[in-house]
Design an enzyme around this catalytic site. Structure first.
Site, PDB file in Angstrom:
ATOM      1  N   ASP A   1       0.825  -1.209   0.000  1.00 38.46           N
ATOM      2  CA  ASP A   1       0.000   0.000   0.000  1.00 38.46           C
ATOM      3  C   ASP A   1       0.860   1.259   0.000  1.00 38.46           C
ATOM      4  O   ASP A   1       1.956   1.271   0.562  1.00 38.46           O
ATOM      5  CB  ASP A   1      -0.888   0.037   1.246  1.00 38.46           C
ATOM      6  CG  ASP A   1      -2.153  -0.785   1.063  1.00 38.46           C
ATOM      7  OD1 ASP A   1      -2.210  -1.579   0.101  1.00 38.46           O
ATOM      8  OD2 ASP A   1      -3.081  -0.642   1.878  1.00 38.46           O
TER       9      ASP A   1
ATOM     10  N   HIS B   1       3.362  -2.625   4.210  1.00 35.86           N
ATOM     11  CA  HIS B   1       3.699  -1.223   3.924  1.00 35.86           C
ATOM     12  C   HIS B   1       5.211  -1.125   3.784  1.00 35.86           C
ATOM     13  O   HIS B   1       5.926  -1.461   4.729  1.00 35.86           O
ATOM     14  CB  HIS B   1       3.223  -0.310   5.058  1.00 35.86           C
ATOM     15  CG  HIS B   1       1.733  -0.195   5.135  1.00 35.86           C
ATOM     16  ND1 HIS B   1       0.953  -1.097   5.812  1.00 35.86           N
ATOM     17  CD2 HIS B   1       0.888   0.719   4.599  1.00 35.86           C
ATOM     18  CE1 HIS B   1      -0.325  -0.736   5.700  1.00 35.86           C
ATOM     19  NE2 HIS B   1      -0.392   0.360   4.972  1.00 35.86           N
TER      20      HIS B   1
END
Ligand code: ZN
Length: 237
Positions: A57, A199
């Site tokens: 992300d 992430h």
């Protein structure tokens, strides 16, 4: 206090408690990984194929792409990158590089604001502007990852209007600063059909970047192969 005012006070308390319960319920629903009230969401795929989807992300950022892409390429793995429109506008070359490397790119909104309790024009703008940029870069995955994983009424409806599938996850980056422990926990939770959220784009994500080779090796040792969300969805029973 008379019996009458006591009754009113009690009714007021009950009403406040009921409102709080509804509020808490909606908050829980807004962050549920596998459920939304107004449309479908995917948090994993039911399959016996030994595949998991790896998803990253945010960004794209030079730090993230330059660290992640060579590792994926060295291990022959594919992933889905949910990119923020604003960052794609800043770094169109990074989105192009991911696509040229055969990686999948999805929509993670334009400004990465919470997509709950907004007017429908807000959702349309966040999704529409990002989709326009991604299409220009050559991406057409039809996949959307909500910022902070938050969705309630408006977002699932907007995703449907734009022909996008909302993709959540069933394994997420663990809260540890030790890359080995990070990788170990991700691999331990992964099973066929899992969608893994990592992430890796920001300076604060150094642990995840260091863990990535170990995650891929660990998945391999478990007989699991990392693919894009699109490839995993194609395996759905
Ligand atoms: Zn995000």
């Amino acid at each position: 206090m008379t019996a009458g005012t006591r009754r009113w006070a009690l009714a007021g308390l009950l009403a406040a408690a009921a409102l709080a319960a509804v509020g808490l319920g909606l908050w829980q629903v807004s962050r549920a990984r596998c459920f939304a009230l107004t449309g479908p969401v995917v948090c994993r795929v039911e399959t016996s194929a030994p595949l998991v989807a790896l998803t990253f992300d945010d960004g794209p950022t030079p730090t993230g792409v330059e660290a992640v892409l060579p590792v994926l390429e060295a291990k022959g793995a594919r992933a889905t990158f949910f990119l923020i429109g604003e960052d794609v506008a800043k770094h169109p070359e990074l989105a192009a590089r991911l696509l040229a490397a055969g990686q999948e790119v999805g929509d993670h909104s334009y400004t990465h604001r919470r997509m709950v309790g907004r007017p429908s024009a807000f959702y349309d703008r966040e999704i529409g502007d990002t989709e326009a940029l991604l299409r220009k870069a050559g991406a057409a995955s039809g996949l959307f990852r909500p910022p902070y994983g938050k969705k309630l009424f408006g977002l699932p409806l907007a995703a449907r209007r734009h022909g996008l599938k909302i993709v959540m996850w069933d394994v997420e980056d663990p809260a540890t600063s030790d890359p080995k422990a990070f990788a170990g926990q991700v691999v331990a939770q992964a099973r066929p059909g899992s969608i893994i959220l990592v992430h890796a784009m920001y300076a604060s994500n150094a642990t995840a970047r260091a863990a990535l080779p170990m995650i891929l090796d660990g998945l391999d040792a478990k007989g699991l192969r990392a693919v894009s969300v699109g490839e995993l969805l194609a395996q759905a029973r």
